[in-house]
Design a protein around this motif. Structure first.
Motif, PDB file in Angstrom:
ATOM      1  N   THR A  60       0.806  -1.156   0.133  1.00  0.00           N
ATOM      2  CA  THR A  60       0.163   0.029   0.001  1.00  0.00           C
ATOM      3  C   THR A  60       0.964   1.516  -0.049  1.00  0.00           C
ATOM      4  N   ASP A  61       2.017   1.067   0.495  1.00  0.00           N
ATOM      5  CA  ASP A  61       3.144   2.325   0.260  1.00  0.00           C
ATOM      6  C   ASP A  61       3.237   2.554  -1.085  1.00  0.00           C
ATOM      7  N   SER A  62       3.658   1.813  -2.083  1.00  0.00           N
ATOM      8  CA  SER A  62       4.386   1.868  -3.142  1.00  0.00           C
ATOM      9  C   SER A  62       3.521   1.449  -4.421  1.00  0.00           C
ATOM     10  N   GLY A  63       2.337   0.765  -4.157  1.00  0.00           N
ATOM     11  CA  GLY A  63       1.680   0.024  -5.041  1.00  0.00           C
ATOM     12  C   GLY A  63       2.336  -1.399  -5.685  1.00  0.00           C
ATOM     13  N   ALA A  64       1.969  -1.518  -7.020  1.00  0.00           N
ATOM     14  CA  ALA A  64       2.594  -2.679  -7.548  1.00  0.00           C
ATOM     15  C   ALA A  64       4.101  -2.498  -7.858  1.00  0.00           C
ATOM     16  N   ARG A  65       4.726  -3.531  -7.925  1.00  0.00           N
ATOM     17  CA  ARG A  65       6.300  -3.613  -7.972  1.00  0.00           C
ATOM     18  C   ARG A  65       6.791  -4.874  -8.680  1.00  0.00           C
ATOM     19  N   LEU A  66       7.738  -4.391  -9.791  1.00  0.00           N
ATOM     20  CA  LEU A  66       8.169  -5.630 -10.479  1.00  0.00           C
ATOM     21  C   LEU A  66       9.639  -5.444 -10.280  1.00  0.00           C
ATOM     22  N   SER A  67      10.403  -6.741 -10.009  1.00  0.00           N
ATOM     23  CA  SER A  67      11.742  -6.699  -9.602  1.00  0.00           C
ATOM     24  C   SER A  67      12.546  -7.730 -10.573  1.00  0.00           C
TER      25      SER A  67
ATOM     26  N   PRO B 237       5.389 -13.335   8.003  1.00  0.00           N
ATOM     27  CA  PRO B 237       3.965 -13.165   8.190  1.00  0.00           C
ATOM     28  C   PRO B 237       3.539 -11.989   7.400  1.00  0.00           C
ATOM     29  N   MET B 238       2.451 -12.148   6.835  1.00  0.00           N
ATOM     30  CA  MET B 238       1.918 -11.084   5.889  1.00  0.00           C
ATOM     31  C   MET B 238       0.848 -10.313   6.367  1.00  0.00           C
ATOM     32  N   ASP B 239       1.069  -9.045   6.764  1.00  0.00           N
ATOM     33  CA  ASP B 239       0.261  -8.378   7.531  1.00  0.00           C
ATOM     34  C   ASP B 239      -0.773  -7.433   6.841  1.00  0.00           C
ATOM     35  N   LEU B 240      -2.215  -7.594   6.948  1.00  0.00           N
ATOM     36  CA  LEU B 240      -3.031  -6.723   6.532  1.00  0.00           C
ATOM     37  C   LEU B 240      -3.765  -6.125   7.638  1.00  0.00           C
ATOM     38  N   SER B 241      -3.938  -4.695   7.555  1.00  0.00           N
ATOM     39  CA  SER B 241      -4.168  -3.941   8.766  1.00  0.00           C
ATOM     40  C   SER B 241      -4.993  -2.652   8.077  1.00  0.00           C
ATOM     41  N   VAL B 242      -5.787  -2.079   9.035  1.00  0.00           N
ATOM     42  CA  VAL B 242      -6.497  -0.678   8.804  1.00  0.00           C
ATOM     43  C   VAL B 242      -6.284   0.046   9.919  1.00  0.00           C
ATOM     44  N   ALA B 243      -5.837   1.341   9.523  1.00  0.00           N
ATOM     45  CA  ALA B 243      -5.274   2.322  10.722  1.00  0.00           C
ATOM     46  C   ALA B 243      -5.947   3.655  10.528  1.00  0.00           C
ATOM     47  N   TYR B 244      -6.170   4.142  11.771  1.00  0.00           N
ATOM     48  CA  TYR B 244      -6.704   5.603  11.614  1.00  0.00           C
ATOM     49  C   TYR B 244      -5.445   6.496  12.146  1.00  0.00           C
ATOM     50  N   GLY B 245      -5.060   7.523  11.290  1.00  0.00           N
ATOM     51  CA  GLY B 245      -4.243   8.306  11.862  1.00  0.00           C
ATOM     52  C   GLY B 245      -4.867   9.563  12.583  1.00  0.00           C
ATOM     53  N   LEU B 246      -4.443   9.714  13.702  1.00  0.00           N
ATOM     54  CA  LEU B 246      -5.168  10.739  14.433  1.00  0.00           C
ATOM     55  C   LEU B 246      -4.920  12.229  14.078  1.00  0.00           C
ATOM     56  N   LYS B 247      -3.721  12.379  13.535  1.00  0.00           N
ATOM     57  CA  LYS B 247      -3.439  13.711  13.221  1.00  0.00           C
ATOM     58  C   LYS B 247      -3.998  14.189  11.841  1.00  0.00           C
ATOM     59  N   VAL B 248      -3.941  13.038  11.054  1.00  0.00           N
ATOM     60  CA  VAL B 248      -4.641  13.449   9.540  1.00  0.00           C
ATOM     61  C   VAL B 248      -6.128  13.231   9.398  1.00  0.00           C
ATOM     62  N   ARG B 249      -6.630  12.535  10.614  1.00  0.00           N
ATOM     63  CA  ARG B 249      -7.937  12.187  10.718  1.00  0.00           C
ATOM     64  C   ARG B 249      -8.229  11.174   9.546  1.00  0.00           C
ATOM     65  N   GLN B 250      -7.611  10.279   9.127  1.00  0.00           N
ATOM     66  CA  GLN B 250      -7.958   9.596   8.226  1.00  0.00           C
ATOM     67  C   GLN B 250      -7.608   7.957   8.312  1.00  0.00           C
ATOM     68  N   TRP B 251      -8.520   7.096   7.664  1.00  0.00           N
ATOM     69  CA  TRP B 251      -8.299   5.766   7.582  1.00  0.00           C
ATOM     70  C   TRP B 251      -7.233   5.223   6.401  1.00  0.00           C
ATOM     71  N   ARG B 252      -6.594   4.441   6.624  1.00  0.00           N
ATOM     72  CA  ARG B 252      -5.653   3.836   5.606  1.00  0.00           C
ATOM     73  C   ARG B 252      -5.478   2.328   5.793  1.00  0.00           C
ATOM     74  N   LEU B 253      -5.535   1.735   4.535  1.00  0.00           N
ATOM     75  CA  LEU B 253      -5.129   0.083   4.581  1.00  0.00           C
ATOM     76  C   LEU B 253      -3.735  -0.004   4.401  1.00  0.00           C
ATOM     77  N   HIS B 254      -3.093  -0.889   5.169  1.00  0.00           N
ATOM     78  CA  HIS B 254      -1.671  -1.180   5.117  1.00  0.00           C
ATOM     79  C   HIS B 254      -1.410  -2.620   4.843  1.00  0.00           C
ATOM     80  N   LEU B 255      -0.610  -3.187   4.018  1.00  0.00           N
ATOM     81  CA  LEU B 255      -0.230  -4.336   3.673  1.00  0.00           C
ATOM     82  C   LEU B 255       1.434  -4.473   3.884  1.00  0.00           C
ATOM     83  N   SER B 256       1.900  -5.360   4.238  1.00  0.00           N
ATOM     84  CA  SER B 256       3.327  -5.773   4.388  1.00  0.00           C
ATOM     85  C   SER B 256       3.482  -7.315   4.472  1.00  0.00           C
ATOM     86  N   VAL B 257       4.945  -7.741   4.099  1.00  0.00           N
ATOM     87  CA  VAL B 257       5.151  -8.990   4.318  1.00  0.00           C
ATOM     88  C   VAL B 257       6.705  -9.125   5.005  1.00  0.00           C
ATOM     89  N   GLY B 258       6.842 -10.061   6.061  1.00  0.00           N
ATOM     90  CA  GLY B 258       8.066 -10.417   6.561  1.00  0.00           C
ATOM     91  C   GLY B 258       8.201  -9.109   7.804  1.00  0.00           C
TER      92      GLY B 258
END
Length: 626
Positions: free
Chosen positions: A319-326, A602-623
């Motif tokens: 969710t930080d950088s979108g799709a990636r090809l390496s 571990p593959m993490d899929l989470s939803v978080a609320y930023g109190l400063k910006v008052r926004q919800w964001r979806l986050h995905l990471s592996v490892g």
């Protein structure tokens, strides 16, 4: 061979010779049945697994315990005679007498040494006879006492490690007093004790004596086991088999095993895994000669070498950088030398890069020489930073820590609306050279999915900015990650990071030395690198001071349906970046998510609320980010 089938045969033989249970109430150790569920021996296959088409009689087992019923139905000795169509009454009566002993032997393997067993024949009009096996198993025998004794070096030495090993074997004994006695558990307990003995220091270890003394009338067993350790073993000279393309001394240096080390089977397995994952070998097997000199047992490395070239194509998404090809290419003997070249091209929307690294083979001390170069473009939506990095130094990778000494040159050019509107702001444009030292320690119980333990990372550097106005600077950065079990299989994941750049206010440092945070693996609830120095509007730049912290509760869920696969998380993240320590302002993020435990981490899929910006964001990471 099927455990109960084997037990039936052995028990019948022992009972017929009078060796299984004495009438005085003392029993010698019953015959050991191999584990259930395996193939039936050839001589019983036609009777046990494939009943005859027209059996001479039927068998009915009457006992309350379903497990015992299945055992007797499958493995009683009468099964083999059901195919004999011309049995007369006297022959069947003789078989019933023998079968009673056989049934008692089977029950003994399950800890029932004083059962009530009755066999009778029931006849029906116009139907074949039925043999009824009626069983009252009685009281199951329990272990009254377990005596674990030692002889050999492990009993005589004053070495603290050997003493701890001896205490661990006795403590981990799998059939302690009060536990129900069965032949299977007795065999497993002895096997487990022997395994713990031979896997460290004593590969010649053996069970010198073992007996289970069963008091049948009292349904109690006294266990006596004596383990002979033999001499302690230490590793000696190494021999490599299969070396052609790479030097024959390379497996020894990559394995981290040293002559004189105490023999440890677990460390040999870990060393095999390191060799297989090093990129130089497709497979590896490490063994010692158990008949060699215990003080310096020869170590054999049997390896299958990997090809010189390897090309890897990868795809991913975050969710930080979108799709990636390496695309990554590895050459283990670059330009005909002994150096390895790793070249990597990453294509994604926010941080494409091209980099290459040359590393030498490790020397006798484990140090590698390394040269690294990278060209990277980072686009956070407001600032575009194009940077070049060149690094040369030494790297050492050990079992639990890494060390890195290097000299680095960085240059960064910043473009974008924010840099135009704030030309005097410190936005990360400039060039610098620095000398650095980095250390990383990993003390987790298991990777890539730790349940407890911690990791530490520290980096320090000093250098000079380049250009018309040269300024000295120092840079410090430290990270920590810890896992603390809190019961029920759940744990707390604690994460923190601090960073500081000490320099004159006018020093123009490249953005690669400065700090920004926010995103999937730092402060969730905020966009990637969105926490930094405000430049007006929604634009932020890098700063000189960084503080990040996180507390996450991880607990298993749906374990009955998906054991070891899913976890639920609740977390609080906080972070800040500023040019002065007093200007640090907390950016809080709270959220919840799901972790999928995979072989790569571990593959993490989470939803978080930023109190400063008052926004919800979806986050995905592996490892794990360490």
């Amino acid at each position: 061979m099927s455990g109960p089938a084997c037990a039936a045969a052995l028990a019948a033989a022992l009972l017929l010779t009078g060796c299984a249970v004495s009438r005085a109430g003392q029993a010698s150790e019953p015959a050991a049945p191999p584990p259930r569920g395996q193939s039936v021996p050839a001589e019983q296959a036609d009777t046990a697994d494939a009943p005859p088409a027209s059996p001479a009689f039927d068998i009915r087992v009457e006992v309350a315990d379903d497990g015992l019923r299945a055992l007797i139905e499958r493995h009683n000795a009468l099964q083999r005679y059901r195919a004999v169509a011309d049995l007369d009454g006297s022959e069947l009566a003789r078989l019933l007498a023998l079968a009673e002993r056989d049934v008692r032997g089977l029950l003994a393997t399950e800890g029932y040494f004083s059962p009530g067993v009755t066999l009778r024949r029931e006849d029906a009009l116009d139907a074949r006879p039925t043999v009824v096996i009626a069983i009252e198993p009685g009281q199951a025998s329990t272990v009254r006492e377990a005596r674990i004794q030692f002889e050999g070096d492990i009993a005589a030495t004053a070495d603290g490690d050997a003493r701890a090993q001896r205490e661990r074997i006795a403590r981990d004994w799998q059939l302690p007093a009060g536990r129900r006695f069965t032949q299977e558990s007795w065999s497993q307990a002895k096997t487990g004790a022997l395994r713990e003995l031979v896997q460290r220091r004593y590969p010649r270890g053996q069970i010198r004596h073992s007996v289970a003394d069963v008091d049948a009338p009292r349904a109690a067993a006294v266990l006596d086991v004596r383990l002979d350790s033999g001499p302690p073993f230490r590793l000696g000279p190494a021999v490599t088999r299969g070396a052609r393309r790479y030097p024959d001394w390379l497996p020894g240096r990559l394995s981290w095993l040293q002559p004189g080390d105490v023999y440890d089977q677990n460390k040999l397995v870990q060393a095999q895994q390191r060799l297989a994952s090093s990129g130089y070998y497709d497979s590896a097997y490490i063994s010692i000669d158990p008949e060699g000199d215990p003080a310096a047992a020869p170590v054999t490395y049997a390896v299958t070498e990997a090809p010189r070239h390897k090309l890897m194509l990868g795809m991913g998404y975050s969710t930080d950088s979108g799709a990636r090809l390496s695309l990554e290419h590895r050459d283990n003997t670059a330009l005909g030398s002994s150096w390895r070249a790793n070249t990597r091209l990453n294509l994604d929307r926010k941080a494409p890069l091209l980099q290459t690294e040359l590393t030498s083979l490790p020397d006798a001390g484990g140090w590698r020489r390394a040269v690294f170069a990278r060209h990277m473009r980072q686009d956070d939506g407001a600032l575009v930073t194009v940077s070049q990095t060149v690094r040369a130094g030494l790297i050492k990778t050990a079992e639990s820590y890494d060390r890195n000494l290097y000299v680095q040159y960085d240059h960064a050019l910043v473009t974008g609306a924010a840099s135009v509107n704030a030309p005097d702001a410190l936005v990360g444009e400039g060039a610098a050279v620095s000398a650095n030292i980095a250390w990383t320690g990993r003390y987790f119980d298991a990777l890539p999915v730790p349940a407890r333990g911690f990791g530490l990372q520290a980096e320090a550097g000093a250098g000079m900015t380049l250009g018309s106005d040269r300024k000295p600077f120092a840079r410090l950065n430290g990270r920590a990650l810890g896992f603390v079990p809190v019961g029920g299989g759940s744990r707390l994941a604690l994460r923190g990071e601090l960073g500081a750049v000490i320099a004159a206010g006018s020093a123009r440092l490249p953005g690669t030395y400065l700090f920004r945070t926010g995103g999937d693996t730092t402060v969730r609830g905020y966009a990637w690198r969105s926490i930094g120095i405000p430049l007006g509007g929604d634009w932020v730049g890098p700063g000189r001071y960084l503080a990040v912290g996180s507390v996450e509760w991880q607990r298993p869920i749906l374990q009955n349906r998906f054991p070891g696969l899913l976890e639920h998380t609740l977390f609080i993240d906080v972070g800040s970046v500023a040019n002065r320590v007093g200007d640090l302002r907390a950016h809080w993020g709270v959220g919840t998510g799901v972790r999928v435990i995979s072989p790569v981490g571990p593959m993490d899929l989470s939803v978080a609320y930023g109190l400063k910006v008052r926004q919800w964001r979806l986050h995905l990471s592996v490892g794990i980010a360490f």
